[in-house]
Each structure stands twice: as C-alpha cells, then as structure tokens.
Design a protein around this motif. Sequence first.
Motif, short mmCIF file in Angstrom:
data_model
loop_
_atom_site.label_atom_id
_atom_site.label_comp_id
_atom_site.label_asym_id
_atom_site.label_seq_id
_atom_site.Cartn_x
_atom_site.Cartn_y
_atom_site.Cartn_z
N GLY A 113 -55.38 -28.33 -2.84
CA GLY A 113 -53.94 -28.11 -2.76
C GLY A 113 -53.20 -28.80 -1.64
O GLY A 113 -51.99 -28.64 -1.52
N GLU A 114 -53.88 -29.59 -0.81
CA GLU A 114 -53.21 -30.31 0.26
C GLU A 114 -52.49 -31.53 -0.32
O GLU A 114 -53.09 -32.34 -1.03
CB GLU A 114 -54.21 -30.76 1.33
CG GLU A 114 -54.86 -29.63 2.10
CD GLU A 114 -53.91 -28.94 3.06
OE1 GLU A 114 -52.84 -29.51 3.34
OE2 GLU A 114 -54.24 -27.82 3.51
N THR A 115 -51.20 -31.68 -0.02
CA THR A 115 -50.42 -32.78 -0.57
C THR A 115 -50.82 -34.11 0.08
O THR A 115 -50.88 -34.22 1.30
CB THR A 115 -48.91 -32.55 -0.35
OG1 THR A 115 -48.54 -31.31 -0.95
CG2 THR A 115 -48.10 -33.68 -0.95
N LEU A 116 -51.08 -35.10 -0.78
CA LEU A 116 -51.43 -36.44 -0.31
C LEU A 116 -50.28 -37.42 -0.48
O LEU A 116 -50.06 -38.28 0.38
CB LEU A 116 -52.66 -36.95 -1.06
CG LEU A 116 -53.96 -36.16 -0.85
CD1 LEU A 116 -55.06 -36.70 -1.77
CD2 LEU A 116 -54.39 -36.23 0.60
N VAL A 117 -49.57 -37.32 -1.61
CA VAL A 117 -48.38 -38.15 -1.84
C VAL A 117 -47.29 -37.24 -2.40
O VAL A 117 -47.51 -36.54 -3.39
CB VAL A 117 -48.65 -39.30 -2.84
CG1 VAL A 117 -47.35 -40.08 -3.09
CG2 VAL A 117 -49.73 -40.23 -2.32
N ASP A 118 -46.14 -37.26 -1.74
CA ASP A 118 -44.98 -36.53 -2.23
C ASP A 118 -43.87 -37.54 -2.41
O ASP A 118 -43.18 -37.91 -1.46
CB ASP A 118 -44.57 -35.44 -1.24
CG ASP A 118 -43.49 -34.53 -1.81
OD1 ASP A 118 -43.04 -34.80 -2.95
OD2 ASP A 118 -43.10 -33.57 -1.13
#
Length: 605
Positions: free
Chosen positions: A232-237
């Motif tokens: 669940g860690e965002t890599l690309v937003d």
Amino acid sequence: MSFSLFPVAMRGAVSAMQTMQTALAVTSANIANANTEGYTKKTTNISTLTVDGVGAGVKVDSVTRSVNEFLARELRDQMSATNAAGVTNQYYQNMQNMFGTPDSSGSLSMLLTDLQNNLTALSLDPQSPAAQQKVVLSAQAITANLNQSSQKIQDLRNQANLGIADSVTAVNSALDKIADLNQQISRATHLGQPTGDLEDERDRQLAIVSQNMDIGTYKDEDGQLVVFTGSGETLVDRAMASHLSYTPSSSMNATVTYPGGGASAITVHGRDITTSIKSGKLAALVDMRDNTLPNLGQQFDALAQQLMDQMNTIHNQGTSFPPPNTLTGTRALSGPTAVNMTGTARIAVVDANGNLVGSALDLDFSALSADVGGTPTLAQIRDAINGVYSGAAQPIPGLGGATASIDSSGHLVIAANSGTNGIAINEMNSAESTTGFGFSHYFGLNDMFVGTTNGGLAGSIAVRSDIVANPANLARGTLATGTVSAGSSVIGSGDNTNINALADRMAATVSFAPAGGLPALGTTLDGYAASILSNNAQAAAHATDNNTFLSGTYNDTKNKMGNDTGVSVDEELSNLMIYQNSYAASARLVTVVSDTLKELIDIVR
C-alpha cells in the motif's frame, strides 16, 4: 449538377483522404511494430462528418489501443512471481555448483568419510609418518571445504546485496519515467491527441517495476496511473514518483544481518518495506540475503561445531608420542575467572621415550576447592600445578619439572622445563560443570581443531597449527593411570587407543540441534554433511520445478495477451489495402470533381 454540390463533394473527398492518411499511418505503425515487445494494436476509429445536417465526408474520432486490463494486471503479477522464481533458481543452481551433492567427488560428506578411513588406517600403525600425514591432510581438506563453503555463502549474500541495489536503481528509474509519461498522457488527453504509444511505453516501464516487486495500480480520470506497493505504499501519484532507498553493505559476513545487524533495509517514504515485498527479484534477493543463505551457513556452522567438539573431546583424552614440550589452551579466561571443575585429572612430564619424569600430578579439584575455600579460579588452578598448595590442609604437591602460566590472552599454558621432555594429560574423571568437558578439553590444551564462533565457526575452523607442522603431535595413545613412578613407561610408542577412539567417534551417532531449517537429527558427522547437501539439492530441484511451472504459466498468459492485444499482420495488411483503395478512390473523386468543375466553367464562358 448544381454548383453548390461541388464544395460539398470536394470537402468530402479531401476529408476522406486525410482520414485515410491517418488510418494508413496507424496501420503501417502496427505492421512495423508487430514484433515489438509491449506494443499494442492501435485502431483508427472513423465516423461520418456532417455540416448543417449534410454529409461532408469522414473524420477520425480517435486512435485507441487494444488492451485487456484484467490480463495486463494478471501478466504483471505473474511477471513478478516468475522473476522471483528465476532468481531463486539461479542462486540454488550456483549453490549446487559450489557445494555439490553428497555423492559428488570431494563433497564434504566424502571428505569426512576419508578422515574416518585414514584414522582407522593410522590405528593399525600409529607410528607411521605417512599415515599420520594422511590424517592431517584429510582433516585439513575438511576445514578448507568448510572455510570455502562459508566464504562462498557470504559471496553469494554479497551478490544478493549488490543485486538489491541494482534492482532498486532500475525501479527508481522506471518510476521516474512513469511519472513523466503520466504528465505527457494527461496533456495529450486534454489536447485530444492519441496516447496509445505513450501508454505502451508506460506499460513497458511498469513491467520493469513488476519484474522487481509486486505492485498495484489504478488510473484516474485523466488516464494518469497511480502505482503502489503490494503493502500500500504509494510509488507514483500522477506526476510524482517516490523512490525506494537502499544502501548496499560494503561487504558481507555472518555478522552482517537484517534487521539490526548492519544489513540495509529497503525503504520508501522513510518506512521499511523489506519484508512486505512478497514477489519479484527484490523479494527473492532479500530472501537469499537474509534467510536461505544464512540458514545454509548455520548448518555448516553446526557441523563445524560438532566436528570440533567431538574430535577435541577425544583428542584431549590422549597424547602424542612423544608428547609436546608445551600445551597451550585455546579457551581465553581472565585469571580471576572461577572454574567449577570436579573430579581428578593427571598431568605428567614425560621424556622422549615415553617414560615418566619425576612424579605425576593427580590434580584433585575437590581438594583444591577445600584449600582455596570455594570454587577455584584459573589463577588458582595454575598455582596448584606450580605447587603453591603443597603445604595446604589437603596437599597438592604440584608438577615437578614443569611450569604453568596464563598468557596475555588468558590461555592456560603448561610447559616442561626441559626442552627434551613433554607434557601429557589424562583427564580421568574430571569434568567442568557447565560444559561437561574434561580438564584438558575445557581449557583446550590438546585440541585437534581450533576456531572462533565470531562470524561463524565454519569460516575459521582449522587443524591446530603445530599438528599441521608436525603430524606426530596427533594424540594417538593415552597417558597411563594407576600407580606409576619416575622412570615408568607411561606412553607406549605403539599405543593406538586414542586413534581408535577418534575413528570410533567419527562413526558414532551425534545429536544435532535444529539449525538453519534442518530439524534435530541423530546422525554421524558425515551423515549430517550429507543431510546438508541433500537438503540443498532437494531445494534446488524444487526451485527448478517451480521456475519451470511459473515460466510456463507466464508464457501462456503472455500469449493470451498477445492474441488479445497484439498485432495480426494479415489483418493489418488487409486493412492497409482497404485504406489505400479508399484513399485512391477519394483522390480520384477530387480529380473528377476538379475536371468537371473546370469543364462547366469553360462552358459558361
């Protein structure tokens, strides 16, 4: 024909030519990229163009790409699993090449069997220099194999360590490109321009991330992609990429571990995600660095420990012929350290012919405890050997013709005062309370194998240096017990009692505690070595089978994806002919309209 129809016809023909040009360009690109990895078929969507309710030709509504999002997600998941299996399989094959199987020539189990056989051969002729040399060489071959195995494990761990760094670099580069492509796709979408090629490139970069780790994705209303880790860690937003962080260790040894032992974590946003990466190259590399390879190292360490303990237990019960001038312990203790030893041990000064010099010292530890008023210290044991307590309530006469000392490292040293004499010990019924080791074994006065557990015993175990230099220092016989006097023969040149005991111990069943994934086992030393190699070989076979299965599954899905979204050259060639004919017909219409209009104008004139 009304003159008002000419502009309509001309406009329709020109629009058709322009539309066909676009369609031809898209079709040509499809054909040219039919074998390009990651390219998806593009389709030109055409509709009728009307002006004030009157047909005015055709127009290109959009150029879209054919993609099955479900299959694309499935393919990425399988790509992660397949790459993890591939890395695991490669490492296991490397281990197989390095360590071999139990029955392979020069394997550790075979070397242990050789040592047993050479000990048996020496027992038949204990004074044979050649037989003594063979025992020492076979023992050295075992320690060299253990040392090399330990180093190879750390080399593979370092390879994984550097591989993690390479994967993190590849992932970060791909994340940056995805974020940049997101911007380009959003801009093109707002301008009504095709985005298919940009999306294909973004998918190629997404595949690089998937090869290395498990991820999830979703698209926003602008077609921009949000990428996040499996946890669940965002890599690309959208246009913002968040980098993974990893600092590779400069080198690896058994003391460098994760977590808390100097091995770096993989982080994003400052949070540790090392153990939450479940698939891809990174997951496999982390598992090799932190689990599989350390476990194998623990197994080799367990074998090295038992080899040293079992052989040293017996070797310390015997003596060489003639005995060495000096015995130096391997256990480091400070002088005030209490040593809770019980029973009695015999220490004697013996000449080159095996005859007793002076009187033997039967060191009674209960008498020593009574003399010092409690558990004796290392320094008090030294003093007892030197005769300090000869006048005590329970006299300990000391060992004439020899001197005991404690060296700067805290080792007990017993040396004959004459260079032609040696020191021999029979542990008799002595035992240290914690280890159960006899007097000589506890202090390591006559060890066969030496080494340190710091960083893993397998990496440092070695045959004692003076035995390597002079194989005659192997403890082949036993110091006599019972009543002896000065000049008595206390060691026989042909005494093979201790060599027999060493050979028997090599063949004896030993209790191994669970280590590195191997369960508790009751087996011989060579049997345990065979278990290590056999277990590794089975794991390697399973890794190969798993890799084959997952690769097959991935290829099946990839083929489905290709059939669903890939280019059919035959279909595109058919479309190409249609668009060419349509373009030619439109061009012909332009010519006809132009010629007709000219003739009408000429008539009017």
